[in-house]
Design a protein around this motif. Sequence first.
Motif, short mmCIF file in Angstrom:
data_model
loop_
_atom_site.label_atom_id
_atom_site.label_comp_id
_atom_site.label_asym_id
_atom_site.label_seq_id
_atom_site.Cartn_x
_atom_site.Cartn_y
_atom_site.Cartn_z
N ARG A 58 43.93 25.81 -64.39
CA ARG A 58 43.61 26.72 -63.28
C ARG A 58 44.47 27.99 -63.31
N GLY A 59 44.67 28.50 -64.48
CA GLY A 59 45.41 29.74 -64.63
C GLY A 59 46.91 29.62 -64.56
N ALA A 60 47.43 28.38 -64.55
CA ALA A 60 48.87 28.18 -64.39
C ALA A 60 49.66 28.58 -65.64
N VAL A 61 49.04 28.43 -66.81
CA VAL A 61 49.75 28.68 -68.07
C VAL A 61 48.87 29.51 -68.99
N ARG A 62 49.47 30.49 -69.63
CA ARG A 62 48.79 31.29 -70.63
C ARG A 62 49.20 30.80 -72.01
#
Length: 209
Positions: A50-54
């Motif tokens: 959910r967008g927490a880590v790239r």
Amino acid sequence: MTARWLRSLRLSLAALILPLAGCFETAPLTEAATRGLMPASGPSEVTVLRGAVRVAGPAGYCIDVEATTESDIEAFVLLVRCRMTLRPTPVLSATVTGLQTDGTPDMFRSLPEFMRSTPGRAQLSRSGDPRDVEVLEATYADGAVWLLIRDEGNPSSFDETYWRAILPVAGRVMTLAVLAAADHPFERDSGLGILQTFVRRMYAVNAQG
């Protein structure tokens, strides 16, 4: 150092490593190897959980979208060279867990010894069998655990010996790996150098957000 403290530490280590089991990576690695590890036309970066880590690799690496898999609690991302090279180049993988961490070094400093143990090797094993795994090197440095592993359960397209790092990124525990082709194994320092670059890249792209 009391017996109770040692028992607590072992339980904490087991809880930390559980989501990093090598067997989670086996299916997507095998599938990717079966269809052929060709240059990727995918993006250079992807966000997971959910967008927490790239997730992004060193320059010249792209995301293999077909091999990327994600659940509510963990994600696996495969990175391959964006362009064809004269000889097979290592592929990279990132396994991101939902396990949150404040990056406290004490826990990570304790991991090298644990990874050499039977429970630790079982968690690293592609098959789940600790007898398949030999931990050739295990050190803690620069906030990460660095492991040189020989795993007989690696998919046959890959060399059995590979590098792995366990580290905190964006408040999550993650493991990064560098795997060479079976017929073009890398030298120790070459593989470590690629992994170090991968780790620096992951820190950099997540610091941006």
